[in-house]
Scaffold this motif. Structure first.
Motif, PDB file in Angstrom:
ATOM      1  N   TYR A 165       4.785   9.916  -7.147  1.00 41.11           N
ATOM      2  CA  TYR A 165       5.921  10.218  -8.056  1.00 41.11           C
ATOM      3  C   TYR A 165       5.379  10.471  -9.539  1.00 41.11           C
ATOM      4  O   TYR A 165       5.773  11.269 -10.137  1.00 41.11           O
ATOM      5  CB  TYR A 165       6.902   8.909  -8.029  1.00 41.11           C
ATOM      6  CG  TYR A 165       7.952   9.100  -9.154  1.00 41.11           C
ATOM      7  CD1 TYR A 165       9.144   9.586  -8.615  1.00 41.11           C
ATOM      8  CD2 TYR A 165       7.914   8.488 -10.333  1.00 41.11           C
ATOM      9  CE1 TYR A 165      10.229   9.745  -9.315  1.00 41.11           C
ATOM     10  CE2 TYR A 165       9.171   8.864 -11.181  1.00 41.11           C
ATOM     11  CZ  TYR A 165      10.280   9.189 -10.598  1.00 41.11           C
ATOM     12  OH  TYR A 165      11.371   9.365 -11.288  1.00 41.11           O
ATOM     13  N   TYR A 166       4.360   9.650  -9.968  1.00 40.34           N
ATOM     14  CA  TYR A 166       3.730   9.936 -11.027  1.00 40.34           C
ATOM     15  C   TYR A 166       3.194  11.172 -11.304  1.00 40.34           C
ATOM     16  O   TYR A 166       3.158  11.825 -12.341  1.00 40.34           O
ATOM     17  CB  TYR A 166       2.958   8.724 -11.581  1.00 40.34           C
ATOM     18  CG  TYR A 166       3.571   7.487 -12.279  1.00 40.34           C
ATOM     19  CD1 TYR A 166       4.794   7.357 -13.129  1.00 40.34           C
ATOM     20  CD2 TYR A 166       3.233   6.378 -11.439  1.00 40.34           C
ATOM     21  CE1 TYR A 166       5.441   6.352 -13.109  1.00 40.34           C
ATOM     22  CE2 TYR A 166       3.965   5.218 -11.784  1.00 40.34           C
ATOM     23  CZ  TYR A 166       5.320   5.121 -12.322  1.00 40.34           C
ATOM     24  OH  TYR A 166       5.680   4.004 -12.785  1.00 40.34           O
ATOM     25  N   ARG A 167       2.531  11.502 -10.326  1.00 33.22           N
ATOM     26  CA  ARG A 167       1.683  12.848 -10.317  1.00 33.22           C
ATOM     27  C   ARG A 167       2.765  13.983 -10.413  1.00 33.22           C
ATOM     28  O   ARG A 167       2.631  14.854 -10.893  1.00 33.22           O
ATOM     29  CB  ARG A 167       0.918  13.200  -9.034  1.00 33.22           C
ATOM     30  CG  ARG A 167      -0.615  12.208  -9.104  1.00 33.22           C
ATOM     31  CD  ARG A 167      -1.268  12.824  -7.957  1.00 33.22           C
ATOM     32  NE  ARG A 167      -0.707  12.883  -6.654  1.00 33.22           N
ATOM     33  CZ  ARG A 167      -0.742  12.048  -5.712  1.00 33.22           C
ATOM     34  NH1 ARG A 167      -1.095  10.937  -6.132  1.00 33.22           N
ATOM     35  NH2 ARG A 167      -0.203  12.159  -4.534  1.00 33.22           N
ATOM     36  N   THR A 168       3.890  13.770  -9.546  1.00 31.42           N
ATOM     37  CA  THR A 168       4.770  14.975  -9.395  1.00 31.42           C
ATOM     38  C   THR A 168       5.751  15.153 -10.768  1.00 31.42           C
ATOM     39  O   THR A 168       5.906  16.088 -11.383  1.00 31.42           O
ATOM     40  CB  THR A 168       6.067  14.586  -8.337  1.00 31.42           C
ATOM     41  OG1 THR A 168       5.390  14.676  -7.330  1.00 31.42           O
ATOM     42  CG2 THR A 168       7.166  15.744  -8.297  1.00 31.42           C
ATOM     43  N   ALA A 169       5.893  13.905 -11.452  1.00 33.09           N
ATOM     44  CA  ALA A 169       6.637  13.716 -12.674  1.00 33.09           C
ATOM     45  C   ALA A 169       5.790  14.544 -13.623  1.00 33.09           C
ATOM     46  O   ALA A 169       6.354  15.306 -14.549  1.00 33.09           O
ATOM     47  CB  ALA A 169       6.786  12.244 -13.078  1.00 33.09           C
ATOM     48  N   ALA A 170       4.325  14.152 -13.794  1.00 37.45           N
ATOM     49  CA  ALA A 170       3.593  14.904 -14.847  1.00 37.45           C
ATOM     50  C   ALA A 170       3.425  16.494 -14.466  1.00 37.45           C
ATOM     51  O   ALA A 170       3.580  17.234 -15.514  1.00 37.45           O
ATOM     52  CB  ALA A 170       1.970  14.360 -14.737  1.00 37.45           C
ATOM     53  N   THR A 209       0.937  -1.113  -0.101  1.00 35.08           N
ATOM     54  CA  THR A 209       0.240  -0.049   0.189  1.00 35.08           C
ATOM     55  C   THR A 209       0.861   0.984   0.126  1.00 35.08           C
ATOM     56  O   THR A 209       0.625   2.173  -0.874  1.00 35.08           O
ATOM     57  CB  THR A 209      -0.856   0.031   1.282  1.00 35.08           C
ATOM     58  OG1 THR A 209      -1.813  -1.210   1.139  1.00 35.08           O
ATOM     59  CG2 THR A 209      -2.012   1.183   1.298  1.00 35.08           C
ATOM     60  N   GLU A 210       1.836   1.119   0.832  1.00 30.44           N
ATOM     61  CA  GLU A 210       2.805   2.235   0.580  1.00 30.44           C
ATOM     62  C   GLU A 210       3.672   2.603  -0.459  1.00 30.44           C
ATOM     63  O   GLU A 210       3.936   3.574  -0.916  1.00 30.44           O
ATOM     64  CB  GLU A 210       3.671   2.266   2.046  1.00 30.44           C
ATOM     65  CG  GLU A 210       3.233   2.479   3.521  1.00 30.44           C
ATOM     66  CD  GLU A 210       4.215   2.251   4.514  1.00 30.44           C
ATOM     67  OE1 GLU A 210       5.420   1.784   4.224  1.00 30.44           O
ATOM     68  OE2 GLU A 210       3.809   2.379   5.678  1.00 30.44           O
ATOM     69  N   PHE A 211       3.893   1.336  -1.025  1.00 36.72           N
ATOM     70  CA  PHE A 211       4.633   1.659  -2.415  1.00 36.72           C
ATOM     71  C   PHE A 211       3.847   2.142  -3.386  1.00 36.72           C
ATOM     72  O   PHE A 211       4.126   3.126  -4.116  1.00 36.72           O
ATOM     73  CB  PHE A 211       5.197   0.048  -2.798  1.00 36.72           C
ATOM     74  CG  PHE A 211       6.009   0.380  -3.896  1.00 36.72           C
ATOM     75  CD1 PHE A 211       7.340   0.686  -4.005  1.00 36.72           C
ATOM     76  CD2 PHE A 211       5.565  -0.325  -5.171  1.00 36.72           C
ATOM     77  CE1 PHE A 211       8.136   0.761  -4.936  1.00 36.72           C
ATOM     78  CE2 PHE A 211       6.302  -0.361  -6.321  1.00 36.72           C
ATOM     79  CZ  PHE A 211       7.463   0.284  -6.251  1.00 36.72           C
ATOM     80  N   GLU A 212       2.271   1.595  -3.625  1.00 41.27           N
ATOM     81  CA  GLU A 212       1.417   2.093  -4.395  1.00 41.27           C
ATOM     82  C   GLU A 212       1.148   3.499  -4.183  1.00 41.27           C
ATOM     83  O   GLU A 212       1.247   4.249  -5.346  1.00 41.27           O
ATOM     84  CB  GLU A 212       0.412   1.275  -4.322  1.00 41.27           C
ATOM     85  CG  GLU A 212      -0.601   1.863  -5.191  1.00 41.27           C
ATOM     86  CD  GLU A 212      -2.093   0.766  -5.231  1.00 41.27           C
ATOM     87  OE1 GLU A 212      -3.152   1.426  -6.111  1.00 41.27           O
ATOM     88  OE2 GLU A 212      -2.112  -0.188  -4.517  1.00 41.27           O
ATOM     89  N   ASP A 213       1.070   4.156  -2.757  1.00 41.43           N
ATOM     90  CA  ASP A 213       0.909   5.466  -2.678  1.00 41.43           C
ATOM     91  C   ASP A 213       2.180   6.341  -3.279  1.00 41.43           C
ATOM     92  O   ASP A 213       2.007   7.392  -3.719  1.00 41.43           O
ATOM     93  CB  ASP A 213       0.710   5.782  -1.248  1.00 41.43           C
ATOM     94  CG  ASP A 213      -0.454   5.278  -0.840  1.00 41.43           C
ATOM     95  OD1 ASP A 213      -1.390   4.997  -1.477  1.00 41.43           O
ATOM     96  OD2 ASP A 213      -0.824   5.059   0.387  1.00 41.43           O
ATOM     97  N   TYR A 214       3.357   5.808  -2.934  1.00 42.67           N
ATOM     98  CA  TYR A 214       4.666   6.352  -3.342  1.00 42.67           C
ATOM     99  C   TYR A 214       4.730   6.696  -4.855  1.00 42.67           C
ATOM    100  O   TYR A 214       5.120   7.628  -5.434  1.00 42.67           O
ATOM    101  CB  TYR A 214       5.828   5.728  -2.801  1.00 42.67           C
ATOM    102  CG  TYR A 214       7.143   6.193  -3.665  1.00 42.67           C
ATOM    103  CD1 TYR A 214       7.652   7.437  -3.078  1.00 42.67           C
ATOM    104  CD2 TYR A 214       7.556   5.331  -4.478  1.00 42.67           C
ATOM    105  CE1 TYR A 214       8.913   7.959  -3.760  1.00 42.67           C
ATOM    106  CE2 TYR A 214       8.938   5.969  -5.229  1.00 42.67           C
ATOM    107  CZ  TYR A 214       9.453   7.183  -4.674  1.00 42.67           C
ATOM    108  OH  TYR A 214      10.614   7.933  -5.277  1.00 42.67           O
ATOM    109  N   CYS A 215       4.402   5.503  -5.526  1.00 46.73           N
ATOM    110  CA  CYS A 215       4.302   5.417  -7.159  1.00 46.73           C
ATOM    111  C   CYS A 215       3.215   6.589  -7.557  1.00 46.73           C
ATOM    112  O   CYS A 215       3.670   7.035  -8.571  1.00 46.73           O
ATOM    113  CB  CYS A 215       4.072   3.977  -7.883  1.00 46.73           C
ATOM    114  SG  CYS A 215       5.435   2.983  -7.365  1.00 46.73           S
TER     115      CYS A 215
END
Length: 74
Positions: free
Chosen positions: A45-50, A36-42
């Motif tokens: 990360y994708y929101r920040t990259a976008a 769950t924590e890894f999915e939240d981090y991903c």
């Protein structure tokens, strides 16, 4: 004497079986928490990259003030 099945109880599990069951349950919930924590981090990360890519596209269209003030005489 005891004619009803409700009077018969199952023997309690041995201590080692209880410890194994506890360890498996604990490991399972740790794995769920980790995923769950890894999915939240991903997702973060994708929101920040976008957002960074959108900001870069916006910045590339801006006027280059630094280049205008820093012209070199060739």
């Amino acid at each position: 004497m005891f004619k009803h099945i409700r009077w018969f109880t199952l023997a309690p599990p041995s201590v080692s079986e209880a410890i194994v069951a506890y360890a498996l349950t604990r490991d399972f919930y740790r794995e769920v928490e980790y995923r769950t924590e890894f999915e939240d981090y991903c997702d973060w990360y994708y929101r920040t990259a976008a957002a960074n890519q959108a900001e870069l596209q916006k910045m590339q269209g801006d006027f280059n003030f630094f280049g205008w003030f820093n012209r070199r005489q060739s």
